[in-house]
Every structure is written in C-alpha cells, then in structure tokens.
Scaffold this motif. Sequence first.
Motif, PDB file in Angstrom:
ATOM      1  N   THR A  26       0.812  -1.227   0.000  1.00 49.02           N
ATOM      2  CA  THR A  26       0.000   0.000   0.000  1.00 49.02           C
ATOM      3  C   THR A  26       0.844   1.274   0.000  1.00 49.02           C
ATOM      4  OG1 THR A  26      -0.135  -0.141   2.429  1.00 49.02           O
ATOM      5  CG2 THR A  26      -1.969  -1.080   1.155  1.00 49.02           C
ATOM      6  N   HIS A  27       2.162   1.139   0.137  1.00 48.88           N
ATOM      7  CA  HIS A  27       3.002   2.336   0.246  1.00 48.88           C
ATOM      8  C   HIS A  27       4.154   2.383  -0.756  1.00 48.88           C
ATOM      9  CE1 HIS A  27       1.089   3.577   4.040  1.00 48.88           C
ATOM     10  NE2 HIS A  27       1.099   2.294   4.356  1.00 48.88           N
ATOM     11  N   GLY A  28       4.541   1.259  -1.328  1.00 45.89           N
ATOM     12  CA  GLY A  28       5.695   1.229  -2.215  1.00 45.89           C
ATOM     13  C   GLY A  28       6.942   0.812  -1.462  1.00 45.89           C
ATOM     14  N   LEU A  29       7.753  -0.066  -2.050  1.00 50.93           N
ATOM     15  CA  LEU A  29       8.893  -0.637  -1.344  1.00 50.93           C
ATOM     16  C   LEU A  29       9.938   0.416  -0.976  1.00 50.93           C
ATOM     17  CD1 LEU A  29      10.296  -3.117  -0.237  1.00 50.93           C
ATOM     18  CD2 LEU A  29      11.272  -3.522  -2.519  1.00 50.93           C
ATOM     19  N   TRP A  30      10.255   1.305  -1.918  1.00 48.75           N
ATOM     20  CA  TRP A  30      11.263   2.315  -1.621  1.00 48.75           C
ATOM     21  C   TRP A  30      10.833   3.223  -0.472  1.00 48.75           C
ATOM     22  CZ3 TRP A  30      15.782   3.897  -1.020  1.00 48.75           C
ATOM     23  CH2 TRP A  30      16.083   5.247  -0.889  1.00 48.75           C
ATOM     24  N   GLN A  31       9.582   3.657  -0.452  1.00 48.09           N
ATOM     25  CA  GLN A  31       9.084   4.523   0.607  1.00 48.09           C
ATOM     26  C   GLN A  31       9.092   3.807   1.950  1.00 48.09           C
ATOM     27  OE1 GLN A  31       8.170   7.904   0.187  1.00 48.09           O
ATOM     28  NE2 GLN A  31       8.322   7.804   2.428  1.00 48.09           N
ATOM     29  N   VAL A  32       8.726   2.526   1.949  1.00 43.92           N
ATOM     30  CA  VAL A  32       8.715   1.758   3.195  1.00 43.92           C
ATOM     31  C   VAL A  32      10.134   1.602   3.743  1.00 43.92           C
ATOM     32  CG1 VAL A  32       8.246  -0.501   4.216  1.00 43.92           C
ATOM     33  CG2 VAL A  32       6.576   0.542   2.683  1.00 43.92           C
ATOM     34  N   PHE A  33      11.076   1.296   2.863  1.00 45.80           N
ATOM     35  CA  PHE A  33      12.464   1.149   3.320  1.00 45.80           C
ATOM     36  C   PHE A  33      12.980   2.474   3.870  1.00 45.80           C
ATOM     37  CE2 PHE A  33      17.054   1.252   2.863  1.00 45.80           C
ATOM     38  CZ  PHE A  33      17.425   0.034   3.401  1.00 45.80           C
ATOM     39  N   LYS A  34      12.722   3.552   3.167  1.00 47.09           N
ATOM     40  CA  LYS A  34      13.154   4.880   3.604  1.00 47.09           C
ATOM     41  C   LYS A  34      12.560   5.229   4.972  1.00 47.09           C
ATOM     42  CE  LYS A  34      13.104   9.734   1.996  1.00 47.09           C
ATOM     43  NZ  LYS A  34      12.315  10.335   3.091  1.00 47.09           N
TER      44      LYS A  34
END
Length: 280
Positions: A26-34
């Motif tokens: 629901t948020h995108g992998l890059w955004q979640v990792f960041k």
Amino acid sequence: MAKKQPYSKDEHQREITKILRSVSQTHGLWQVFKDFVGMSALAISNAVDRQNYVEREAEYMAIVKRYNKEEANKIAEALAHVVEGLSAGMNDFLGSLFMSLELGNSWTGQFFTPYEISLLMAKISVSAKCNEVEEKGFITVADPAIGGGAMVIAAAEAMLDAGHNYQNCMHCTGTDIDIVAVHMAYIQCSLLHIPSVIRHGNSLTNEVWSEWKTPAHVLGFWETKLKRASEAKSQKLENQQQYEMVDEQTHVSPIRLSSQEDQIYTPVPDIDLRGQIALF
C-alpha cells in the motif's frame, strides 16, 4: 523437543524482506524502506541526543502517521531483526539488504561496496595506524562518503582482529549527501556501539545539514576526548613553532679571521637581546 537454532544473518534479512514487502503493498517498497530506516534512526537518536529531541520526535510522529498500527508494529519487528542480524557478527547488514531488495537500481544508481572488500581495505589501513593507539589512546577514522557504513564497520572489525577494543579506542566521523544512507550508517554504528558522528552533508563543499551522534559517542564522552586531543595537538604544534622560531633567532653565523697562511672560520652566535638581561 529440540531447541530451535537462532536465525543466521541471511535468515534475518529474509524475514525483513517479507515484512517490508508486505507493508509495501500500500506504500511502495522504496518509501517503506526509507521510512523504516528513518524511524529507526530517529528512535535511537532520541534516546541519547536531547539537543535534537523535539525536532526529531516531531519528524518521527509525522512518518509513523502514514501507517496503521499493524504496519507500524511490523516495522518495529523489522528493526528487531536488524539487531539480531548484527549480533550474528560484524557485517554490513543494511547495505546487503538494500542491494538484495534491488533498490540500488532505482535510486540514483547508488551501490554499496561488498563487505569483504571493505574488510580487506580496512585491515590494510588499520594495521598502519595501530601504533597510534599506544601513543594517543585512540585513532580517528573519517569516511567522506560513508554509505551504509561498511568501511567503518570493517575498520572496527580490523581493530578487534588487531587486539584493540574499537569501542574505547576508535572514533569515526562519516558524511553522506543522502539522508537514507546517513540513517543506515547511523543505525548500524549505533547497534554495534561504534563511537561515531554521522553527518548529513556534502564533503566536497563542507556543508553539514545535520549530525547524528551514536550512543557510544554520547555515553563514552567522546566530545571531551576529541576536544582534549585537539587541544594537545594544537599545543604541540605551537611549541614546535616556538622552538623553530628560537632556533632561527639563535643560529650560528661564521666569521672569517685571516692569518698569514690559512683562513680560520670560528662560529660566533648572533646577538639577540630579546627576552634577556643585557650587561655592559
């Protein structure tokens, strides 16, 4: 029933990958990792750095509001796996995780050096500096492009291999232009208890936008240690300059005396009355 064996580093990374991918739907992998490394770094910093507490607590709350309670708990669980993964041995846990998630291909072309190469380079560098530990009590390490902190972690391992406790006799100052890399390095140096100041800045222009002081730096009173070392170095340099100045003022000049057959040169010091009592 057989006792369950602890997870290996790779198993902890696989567990984090599952968590981050599940939240990223629901948020995108890059955004979640960041956000994952951001919240982790902010939480660690707020435990020891009271000077920046208010600003960083507000930043933490702004990030966590993007997630529901279940997702926030999963991100906290991911941090627990980082702790366990680094407990398995010195390694660039977050750097290798970053590459395994294939985030390096979509994030400005940034790639992290394999830890084995970092360790080889660190052992070569540290071996030449170990004598300073005996002389000064510690060495300092500077990394102008710290990334996830692989070179600093490798330097700490090299110090251990040389018989020195890096927690007492090594201090690192690292800089990176990207805040995500800064957060990654800060988390790993904090969890491995490496005395460090990680700067978000530009090493080429000497700009610094924020500083992240690890618990080992704060609790080990490294501000005082570094200040005393700097003052001692300045005093030593000043004494050396004064000695060279005095040496120049009292240098020996030759005076020639003539004889019938030979020329004899007798050294006579220059006369300098500064700082002396003159008797006539």
